[in-house]
Design a protein around this motif. Structure first.
Motif, PDB file in Angstrom:
ATOM      1  N   VAL A 183       0.856  -1.181   0.000  1.00 26.73           N
ATOM      2  CA  VAL A 183       0.000   0.000   0.000  1.00 26.73           C
ATOM      3  C   VAL A 183       0.897   1.237   0.000  1.00 26.73           C
ATOM      4  O   VAL A 183       1.855   1.326   0.760  1.00 26.73           O
ATOM      5  CB  VAL A 183      -0.949   0.009   1.219  1.00 26.73           C
ATOM      6  N   VAL A 184       0.580   2.176  -0.877  1.00 26.43           N
ATOM      7  CA  VAL A 184       1.357   3.400  -1.036  1.00 26.43           C
ATOM      8  C   VAL A 184       0.493   4.577  -0.603  1.00 26.43           C
ATOM      9  O   VAL A 184      -0.697   4.631  -0.901  1.00 26.43           O
ATOM     10  CB  VAL A 184       1.786   3.583  -2.510  1.00 26.43           C
ATOM     11  N   THR A 185       1.093   5.520   0.113  1.00 23.29           N
ATOM     12  CA  THR A 185       0.407   6.743   0.513  1.00 23.29           C
ATOM     13  C   THR A 185       1.121   7.934  -0.121  1.00 23.29           C
ATOM     14  O   THR A 185       2.282   7.819  -0.538  1.00 23.29           O
ATOM     15  CB  THR A 185       0.415   6.921   2.040  1.00 23.29           C
ATOM     16  N   PRO A 186       0.454   9.090  -0.191  1.00 20.44           N
ATOM     17  CA  PRO A 186       1.140  10.272  -0.717  1.00 20.44           C
ATOM     18  C   PRO A 186       2.446  10.568   0.026  1.00 20.44           C
ATOM     19  O   PRO A 186       3.447  10.929  -0.597  1.00 20.44           O
ATOM     20  CB  PRO A 186       0.107  11.389  -0.536  1.00 20.44           C
ATOM     21  N   ALA A 187       2.453  10.396   1.325  1.00 15.94           N
ATOM     22  CA  ALA A 187       3.663  10.653   2.110  1.00 15.94           C
ATOM     23  C   ALA A 187       4.804   9.725   1.697  1.00 15.94           C
ATOM     24  O   ALA A 187       5.972  10.123   1.721  1.00 15.94           O
ATOM     25  CB  ALA A 187       3.373  10.501   3.599  1.00 15.94           C
TER      26      ALA A 187
ATOM     27  N   ASP B 181       2.145  16.101  -1.498  1.00 17.56           N
ATOM     28  CA  ASP B 181       0.967  16.538  -0.756  1.00 17.56           C
ATOM     29  C   ASP B 181      -0.293  16.337  -1.581  1.00 17.56           C
ATOM     30  O   ASP B 181      -1.402  16.533  -1.086  1.00 17.56           O
ATOM     31  CB  ASP B 181       1.084  18.031  -0.396  1.00 17.56           C
ATOM     32  N   ALA B 182      -0.134  15.985  -2.843  1.00 13.91           N
ATOM     33  CA  ALA B 182      -1.285  15.791  -3.725  1.00 13.91           C
ATOM     34  C   ALA B 182      -2.090  14.582  -3.256  1.00 13.91           C
ATOM     35  O   ALA B 182      -1.512  13.523  -2.980  1.00 13.91           O
ATOM     36  CB  ALA B 182      -0.814  15.592  -5.163  1.00 13.91           C
ATOM     37  N   PRO B 183      -3.393  14.727  -3.164  1.00 10.40           N
ATOM     38  CA  PRO B 183      -4.210  13.588  -2.721  1.00 10.40           C
ATOM     39  C   PRO B 183      -4.320  12.520  -3.796  1.00 10.40           C
ATOM     40  O   PRO B 183      -4.353  12.828  -4.985  1.00 10.40           O
ATOM     41  CB  PRO B 183      -5.577  14.230  -2.451  1.00 10.40           C
ATOM     42  N   PHE B 184      -4.337  11.284  -3.355  1.00 11.68           N
ATOM     43  CA  PHE B 184      -4.561  10.170  -4.265  1.00 11.68           C
ATOM     44  C   PHE B 184      -6.046  10.117  -4.609  1.00 11.68           C
ATOM     45  O   PHE B 184      -6.879  10.685  -3.913  1.00 11.68           O
ATOM     46  CB  PHE B 184      -4.127   8.858  -3.635  1.00 11.68           C
TER      47      PHE B 184
ATOM     48  N   GLU C  72      -6.973   9.880 -10.036  1.00  7.94           N
ATOM     49  CA  GLU C  72      -5.966  10.947 -10.076  1.00  7.94           C
ATOM     50  C   GLU C  72      -4.694  10.431 -10.725  1.00  7.94           C
ATOM     51  O   GLU C  72      -4.368   9.248 -10.618  1.00  7.94           O
ATOM     52  CB  GLU C  72      -5.637  11.448  -8.663  1.00  7.94           C
ATOM     53  N   HIS C  73      -3.983  11.341 -11.371  1.00 10.31           N
ATOM     54  CA  HIS C  73      -2.659  11.049 -11.915  1.00 10.31           C
ATOM     55  C   HIS C  73      -1.651  11.854 -11.110  1.00 10.31           C
ATOM     56  O   HIS C  73      -1.794  13.061 -10.961  1.00 10.31           O
ATOM     57  CB  HIS C  73      -2.590  11.440 -13.395  1.00 10.31           C
ATOM     58  N   ILE C  74      -0.655  11.185 -10.563  1.00 14.35           N
ATOM     59  CA  ILE C  74       0.411  11.824  -9.797  1.00 14.35           C
ATOM     60  C   ILE C  74       1.728  11.465 -10.470  1.00 14.35           C
ATOM     61  O   ILE C  74       2.013  10.293 -10.718  1.00 14.35           O
ATOM     62  CB  ILE C  74       0.435  11.319  -8.330  1.00 14.35           C
ATOM     63  N   ASP C  75       2.530  12.492 -10.773  1.00 14.56           N
ATOM     64  CA  ASP C  75       3.826  12.276 -11.415  1.00 14.56           C
ATOM     65  C   ASP C  75       4.926  12.617 -10.408  1.00 14.56           C
ATOM     66  O   ASP C  75       4.977  13.736  -9.903  1.00 14.56           O
ATOM     67  CB  ASP C  75       3.935  13.161 -12.658  1.00 14.56           C
ATOM     68  N   ILE C  76       5.757  11.647 -10.110  1.00 14.01           N
ATOM     69  CA  ILE C  76       6.849  11.822  -9.158  1.00 14.01           C
ATOM     70  C   ILE C  76       8.174  11.840  -9.925  1.00 14.01           C
ATOM     71  O   ILE C  76       8.518  10.875 -10.605  1.00 14.01           O
ATOM     72  CB  ILE C  76       6.866  10.676  -8.109  1.00 14.01           C
ATOM     73  N   ASP C  77       8.907  12.943  -9.824  1.00  9.98           N
ATOM     74  CA  ASP C  77      10.204  13.079 -10.487  1.00  9.98           C
ATOM     75  C   ASP C  77      11.282  12.475  -9.593  1.00  9.98           C
ATOM     76  O   ASP C  77      11.510  12.937  -8.474  1.00  9.98           O
ATOM     77  CB  ASP C  77      10.496  14.552 -10.754  1.00  9.98           C
TER      78      ASP C  77
ATOM     79  N   LEU D 117      -2.791   2.147  -8.632  1.00 10.21           N
ATOM     80  CA  LEU D 117      -3.224   1.931  -7.257  1.00 10.21           C
ATOM     81  C   LEU D 117      -4.742   1.932  -7.179  1.00 10.21           C
ATOM     82  O   LEU D 117      -5.405   2.713  -7.880  1.00 10.21           O
ATOM     83  CB  LEU D 117      -2.699   3.047  -6.351  1.00 10.21           C
ATOM     84  N   ASP D 118      -5.293   1.112  -6.306  1.00  4.46           N
ATOM     85  CA  ASP D 118      -6.739   1.172  -6.094  1.00  4.46           C
ATOM     86  C   ASP D 118      -7.054   2.274  -5.086  1.00  4.46           C
ATOM     87  O   ASP D 118      -6.148   3.012  -4.655  1.00  4.46           O
ATOM     88  CB  ASP D 118      -7.308  -0.187  -5.677  1.00  4.46           C
ATOM     89  N   GLY D 119      -8.294   2.407  -4.699  1.00  2.00           N
ATOM     90  CA  GLY D 119      -8.714   3.484  -3.806  1.00  2.00           C
ATOM     91  C   GLY D 119      -8.072   3.452  -2.436  1.00  2.00           C
ATOM     92  O   GLY D 119      -7.981   4.479  -1.762  1.00  2.00           O
ATOM     93  N   SER D 120      -7.589   2.292  -2.025  1.00  8.96           N
ATOM     94  CA  SER D 120      -6.935   2.188  -0.720  1.00  8.96           C
ATOM     95  C   SER D 120      -5.428   2.437  -0.832  1.00  8.96           C
ATOM     96  O   SER D 120      -4.728   2.431   0.174  1.00  8.96           O
ATOM     97  CB  SER D 120      -7.184   0.806  -0.109  1.00  8.96           C
ATOM     98  N   GLY D 121      -4.930   2.621  -2.063  1.00 10.69           N
ATOM     99  CA  GLY D 121      -3.500   2.832  -2.275  1.00 10.69           C
ATOM    100  C   GLY D 121      -2.732   1.548  -2.535  1.00 10.69           C
ATOM    101  O   GLY D 121      -1.510   1.573  -2.676  1.00 10.69           O
ATOM    102  N   ALA D 122      -3.438   0.417  -2.621  1.00 13.09           N
ATOM    103  CA  ALA D 122      -2.773  -0.865  -2.888  1.00 13.09           C
ATOM    104  C   ALA D 122      -2.346  -0.926  -4.353  1.00 13.09           C
ATOM    105  O   ALA D 122      -3.102  -0.549  -5.244  1.00 13.09           O
ATOM    106  CB  ALA D 122      -3.699  -2.031  -2.558  1.00 13.09           C
ATOM    107  N   VAL D 123      -1.147  -1.410  -4.574  1.00 17.51           N
ATOM    108  CA  VAL D 123      -0.619  -1.560  -5.933  1.00 17.51           C
ATOM    109  C   VAL D 123      -1.336  -2.727  -6.605  1.00 17.51           C
ATOM    110  O   VAL D 123      -1.249  -3.854  -6.157  1.00 17.51           O
ATOM    111  CB  VAL D 123       0.907  -1.808  -5.921  1.00 17.51           C
TER     112      VAL D 123
END
Length: 120
Positions: free
Chosen positions: A12-16, A21-24, A59-64, A86-92
């Motif tokens: 499981v992945v979280t924004p942190a 700070d962008a919400p998933f 949501e689309h989040i791009d991490i450099d 990721l699903d809604g819980s942040g699971a890959v």
């Protein structure tokens, strides 16, 4: 290439976890790992962004990773772009190495979104 991933508590992945700070997304997140020098990352960014815009709760989040090698190591990113679906819980739920093929990406996302619909 898309690699399905079974959702477990240890993936499981979280924004942190990725330093944002962008919400998933409420239903799904398309988490893209990029670098400044990646030739395929801008096109991948456009594809993922458009797909997220077309689907409510996604949501689309791009991490450099250019200046964050610790994130590349933590998430075992060996090439860019790499996309985690990721699903809604942040699971890959899927991992795509390289530029994603739209049909595979849409199928991975549809599986999550259809599962959300059935569970509701």
């Amino acid at each position: 290439m898309t690699t399905p991933a079974r959702a477990t508590s240890d993936n499981v992945v979280t924004p942190a976890d990725v330093g944002t700070d962008a919400p998933f997304g409420e239903k799904a997140t398309l988490l893209q790992f990029s670098t400044e020098f990646c030739a395929y990352c801008p096109a991948t960014r456009r594809v993922l962004g458009a797909l997220a815009e077309r689907n409510d709760g996604v949501e689309h989040i791009d991490i450099d990773l250019t200046h964050s090698p610790e994130l590349a190591q933590r998430f075992n990113v060996l090439q860019t772009p790499t996309t985690l679906v990721l699903d809604g819980s942040g699971a890959v739920r899927a991992r795509i190495g390289g530029a994603p093929k739209r049909p595979e990406l849409e199928a991975s996302l549809a599986e999550i979104l259809l599962g959300e619909t059935r569970a509701a």
